[in-house]
Design a protein around this motif. Structure first.
Motif, PDB file in Angstrom:
ATOM      1  N   ARG A 312       0.820  -1.204   0.000  1.00 28.24           N
ATOM      2  CA  ARG A 312       0.000   0.000   0.000  1.00 28.24           C
ATOM      3  C   ARG A 312       0.858   1.261   0.000  1.00 28.24           C
ATOM      4  NH1 ARG A 312      -2.816  -3.070   3.834  1.00 28.24           N
ATOM      5  NH2 ARG A 312      -1.894  -1.855   5.541  1.00 28.24           N
ATOM      6  N   ARG A 336      -6.630  -3.122  -6.093  1.00 28.16           N
ATOM      7  CA  ARG A 336      -6.828  -1.696  -5.864  1.00 28.16           C
ATOM      8  C   ARG A 336      -6.160  -0.854  -6.938  1.00 28.16           C
ATOM      9  NH1 ARG A 336      -4.818   2.731  -3.878  1.00 28.16           N
ATOM     10  NH2 ARG A 336      -2.737   1.822  -3.718  1.00 28.16           N
ATOM     11  N   ASP A 341     -12.677  -4.227  -7.228  1.00 25.15           N
ATOM     12  CA  ASP A 341     -13.030  -4.712  -5.901  1.00 25.15           C
ATOM     13  C   ASP A 341     -12.570  -6.157  -5.787  1.00 25.15           C
ATOM     14  OD1 ASP A 341     -14.058  -5.294  -3.467  1.00 25.15           O
ATOM     15  OD2 ASP A 341     -16.163  -4.973  -3.998  1.00 25.15           O
TER      16      ASP A 341
END
Length: 1020
Positions: A312, A336, A341
């Motif tokens: 992330r 992402r 999704d």
């Protein structure tokens, strides 16, 4: 202590014994001892013969000891300790001997046992068995405590095991042959089932060997848990031997059965303990294993969370593609990045194709196929379209994996969102385009160079200003375009640019050289960029410099406007222009002087004004200018002096005019008048004083001299006369000639001017009245900046004062001589009386003749010194004469030698008597302490003196310094030397002794009390 995966793991073979282990062994030993004491009283009680007891007991013992040997060998493989291998051999030996003993026991396997077995075989094998095992334990304990216990890394385990096994086999076979083939050679220790008397001694020897093994184990340091177990085993063997062979009566009694039980317990004790420790160790390993599994699971979970956080943070997603099945796996972060999704979308190639920008799809797929086919790493950059319509740039990196036949198995990699970087690169490209446009259109030269000053970027204007093309600039650096005179400061400015903070601009001007050799002045504004490069903007400031010079010229003119300026028409002599300073100077209001004749400003009367006006006009017509001092009149009638500078000029509208610039010089005129008055007063004073006054410049030339200086006699014997000009401009050497006196005067003057310090000296100068003593004072003469430009000298005639002082000293000396002679006469009479009394004492008491004779010699020496002081005309006693008188006062015959000297030593009045007494004592000692007192070799006294010091050496021989003599430590003294040491003034005199051949030499060194430098000035 060993470690397993960083955790401590202990092995019983080498673990240090603690209090808990020692208490356990002590308690078990106490229980065994109690059991032994209970059985000892019943050892001889005969019991029934049980045929199966011995086979069962021995078989169990053999099995136990073999298992123990295997476990100890396992410990040896782990620890690689030779002592454990020795102990393993002991248990193998015990098991093998138990087998032989069992086979040799009478009537157990047949009536006569095995072949060659006699009645004594089983008994002797029993003792050799127990004694041999004790020997192995002793070997174990001794080797464990030595530095050779550890087995080297290169040693083979199997080789060491084979060595021990062969050794055990040789011992067992040897003992078996000894007890069978050599049966008849051994003493008889058994008669049937009963003990023979000799058995007691054999059993005692075995018991002592067991006890020695116990002591060896107890003395080993540090003690391990295994040592404690072996101590229990040895004690059990002691109880076994005592019950079965010493305290019992024969076979099958209580002692015999109890001894076999003790032997079985001794064999099984170490095995039981090892098994318990192994169980505890395996439990510890199991716990460690479970802990490691839990820790690894925790670390794996933590690593997964960190990986997700890292994905992330850096916008990176992982993917994996099974080439055989076509299955694709994406990480949650990759969903992402693709704008999908993770719960609703499916990771597949179809999903990937659906989100790729249509323009990038074919290229991205082709790069994947090529990476699989060529086995090269994958690098692909493409755009993806999120469901909301946002376009993002993705950079894919991956690697394919193949089997041994080259068939692709899988491909794994990562995807990174590089949208920000792509947008930045696009902005940079646009910025670079704008920058290049700015470079081309900039009116100044723009240069970008590396940290060493080599050009990397140059715009068109920079090339035009210096005449070089862009390609030519790329091979050049800053010094190549600078004028030669600028190269000396280039490196300092380059380092200044390097050290300055990023973005800070430094402005400077340089002279640049074009390609054609022409030079121009340019202003450089330089700064250091963030990447370490240097940027410079060059602007040609040649025109600006010319304009600045004109402005400076105008500023200079304007600065002069502070003086009064006026213009007078040459046609009618009227004033046509005045500035404000001129009106203020003359006290008029603004415009009040315009149109009025310039003559109203003149302070002189009419006739003088006309004459001066004609002089000024004639000079203006002839030369075009006039300058001088004029006396003016203000509006209020007061007069003042000004310095006027007048020139002829042509001005539009006014025609020919006289331009006048005037400055008020009234203070200067007043100062000049006051200076003239003071100079006249000083000249009157200098002309009427008796002192000689002169002023000398830095080159020693006379600049001023008062009339008394005219009395000085010149080098040719003449005098200068009344005209002072005859003396001015001359130096000391020109006045007095080139001689020592004039050179001394030159040095005195030079010292004052070079040091800047005043000095007072006495000098002898030739004058009309002959040589005169002068007290001369010299002072440095300084200019306004404080530099010494010369000196001022004042000399006073002190000849009469010196003559009067000399006459007074002569009179005082005469009075002193008269007084000294009278005092000497009286002292001498008293000393003669004292000598007579001492002579009478010698006659009355001959025993004190020697010390009294020494005292008489000292008194004579004192008398001789006072005799020297009483000589007329002698103001100071000479060291030469004093030494002779001191030698004469002693009883010893001495030869005196005075070495040629460069001056007389200044002897202090208070030192004369002390020095004479010391010389007297030293000469007397030199004659008294010779090895042969009747020797005809005289004592020698040698004197060396000059103005800086003196030395008196007194040598006598044949003589030797006494044993332990040390003058510095006051050791080995007689009465005479004690007197010398007491009289010696250490600050002005020093006495040393030395042995030279067969002579002893005393050296007395004298130093001046207060040395005075020869060039020190006389203080007044």
């Amino acid at each position: 202590m060993q470690t397993l995966n960083g955790e401590p793991v202990s092995f019983p073979a080498i673990s240090p014994s603690g209090s808990r282990e020692r208490k356990k062994v002590q308690l078990s030993l106490l229980a065994s001892l109690a059991f032994f004491l209970c059985l000892a009283n019943f050892a001889k009680v005969q019991l029934a013969k049980v045929e199966a007891f011995l086979p069962v007991c021995q078989t169990a013992l053999i099995v136990i000891e073999l298992i123990t040997a295997v476990l100890l060998f396992g410990q040896f493989r782990i620890q690689r300790a030779r002592s454990l291998l020795i102990l393993t051999g002991g248990y193998l030996f015990s098991a093998a001997m138990a087998v032989v003993h069992l086979l040799s026991f009478p009537n157990l396997f047949g009536l006569a046992g095995l072949a060659g077995v006699g009645q004594q075989t089983a008994a002797w094998l029993y003792f050799l068995w127990h004694g041999g095992f004790s020997a192995f334990i002793i070997g174990y304990a001794r080797l464990r405590s030595s530095k050779h216990d550890a087995l080297s890394e290169g040693s083979a385990i199997v080789y060491n095991l084979c060595t021990v096994t062969v050794t055990v086999a040789v011992l067992v076979i040897g003992f078996a042959l000894l007890t069978t083939k050599g049966h008849d050679l051994l003493p008889v220790i058994m008669r049937g089932n009963l003990d023979a008397p000799a058995k007691f001694f054999v059993a005692l020897a075995t018991w002592l060997l067991n006890f020695a093994a116990l002591l060896t184990l107890c003395s080993g340091r540090p003690q391990t848990v295994l040592d404690l177990w072996l101590m229990w085993v040895v004690c059990a063997w002691l109880f076994d031997t005592a019950l079965a062979s010493v305290l019992n009566h024969g076979r099958y009694d209580v002692g015999w059965y109890a001894g076999r039980i003790y032997g079985l317990a001794a064999a099984g004790y170490v095995l039981v303990q090892l098994l318990l420790e192994q169980s505890r160790w395996y439990t510890q390993l199991a716990r460690l294993h479970d802990r490691r599994i839990a820790e690894n699971a925790h670390r794996l979970d933590l690593a997964d969370r960190r990986l997700a956080l890292a994905q992330r943070t850096v916008a990176t997603g992982f993917w994996d593609w099974d080439l055989a099945s076509g299955k694709v796996t994406w990480s949650s972060e990759l969903f992402r990045l693709f704008g999908l999704d993770a719960a609703a979308a499916v990771a597949s190639f179809e999903t990937w194709r659906s989100i790729i920008h249509p323009e990038d799809l074919s290229g991205a797929k082709a790069r994947i196929d090529e990476a699989v086919r060529t086995r090269q790493p994958l690098f692909s950059r493409y755009r993806v379209i999120h469901p909301g319509g946002e376009v993002r740039w993705i950079e894919a990196l991956g690697e394919s994996f193949h089997d041994g036949h080259g068939q692709g198995l899988r491909m794994s990699g990562i995807c990174i969102d590089v949208t920000g970087r792509m947008r930045t690169e696009e902005a940079l490209r646009e910025s670079e385009a704008r920058y290049r446009t700015l470079l081309r259109q900039a009116p100044d030269g723009i240069f970008v160079a590396d940290a060493d000053g080599r050009y990397q970027i140059v715009n068109e204007m920079g090339g035009q200003m210096l005449g070089y093309s862009h390609e030519e600039f790329l091979g050049m650096s800053f010094p190549d375009i600078l004028a030669p005179e600028e190269l000396s400061r280039f490196q300092d400015h380059l380092q200044l640019y390097r050290d300055t903070s990023i973005g800070h601009t430094i402005s400077s001007e340089w002279c640049f050289r074009r390609k054609d050799g022409s030079v121009f002045v340019g202003e450089v504004m330089g700064r250091r960029l963030s990447d370490g490069r240097l940027q410079a903007i060059l602007r040609d400031v040649t025109q600006r410099r010319q304009s600045e010079r004109q402005l400076r010229l105008q500023a200079e003119i304007l600065s002069r406007i502070g003086d009064g300026v006026n213009l007078v028409s040459c046609a009618d002599g009227c004033i046509v222009y005045v500035n404000a300073a001129f009106e203020a100077l003359f006290g008029y209001e603004a415009g009040e002087l315009l149109g009025r004749p310039a003559a109203i400003l003149d302070a002189a009367d009419a006739s003088l004004s006309e004459a001066r006006a004609r002089t000024i006009i004639d000079s203006l017509r002839a030369e075009g200018c006039w300058q001088g001092d004029v006396l003016n009149r203000r509006k209020d009638g007061s007069c003042f002096w000004s310095n006027a500078s007048i020139t002829t000029r042509d001005f539009p509208g006014w025609g020919a005019v006289w331009l006048s610039v005037q400055r008020d010089i009234t203070p200067r005129k007043q100062f000049e008048a006051a200076l003239a008055e003071r100079d006249n007063l000083l000249r009157i004073i200098s002309d009427n004083v008796e002192e000689h006054i002169w002023i000398m410049d830095r080159q020693h030339r006379i600049q001023f001299a008062n009339p008394p200086m005219m009395d000085i006699e010149r080098a040719d014997g003449q005098f200068f006369g009344p005209d002072v000009c005859n003396l001015l401009g001359r130096t000391e050497l020109e006045i007095f000639g080139d001689n020592s006196e004039s050179r001394d005067l030159y040095q005195s003057n030079e010292k004052v001017m070079s040091t800047g310090l005043a000095a007072i000296t006495e000098e002898c100068i030739p004058t009309r009245r002959g040589l005169r003593n002068m007290l001369a004072s010299r002072y440095p003469f300084r200019n306004g900046a404080g530099e010494v430009n010369g000196l001022v000298g004042v000399a006073r005639d002190i000849t009469e004062r010196k003559e009067a002082e000399t006459a007074r000293l002569i009179a005082v000396e005469r009075q002193r001589d008269t007084l000294v002679r009278e005092v000497h006469h009286r002292i001498k009479n008293h000393l003669q009386g004292v000598i007579g009394l001492l002579r009478n004492a010698i006659t009355v008491n001959p025993g004190v003749a020697d010390p009294l004779e020494a005292t008489i010699a000292r008194i004579r020496t004192i008398a001789e010194v006072y005799g020297l002081q009483s000589h007329p005309g002698e103001s100071q006693i000479r060291l030469n004469a004093l030494t002779r008188k001191a030698i004469a006062g002693s009883d010893s015959t001495a030869v005196f030698e005075a070495v040629a000297n460069t001056g007389e030593f200044p002897l202090l009045q208070e030192d004369t008597v002390l020095l004479a007494l010391m010389i007297n004592e030293l000469v007397t000692n030199a004659g008294k302490h010779r090895v042969a007192p009747s020797s005809d070799r005289p004592v020698t006294v040698r004197l060396e003196e000059d103005a800086q010091g003196a030395r008196i050496e007194i040598a006598g021989g044949p003589a030797r310094l006494p044993q332990g003599f040390d003058y510095a430590k006051r050791q080995g003294f007689g009465t005479g030397l004690e007197l010398v040491a007491a009289l010696l003034p250490e600050k002005r005199m020093r006495l040393t002794y030395r042995q030279t051949g067969d002579k002893v030499v005393a050296s007395l060194e004298l130093r001046p009390a207060s040395p005075l430098p020869p060039d020190a000035p006389i203080e007044r």
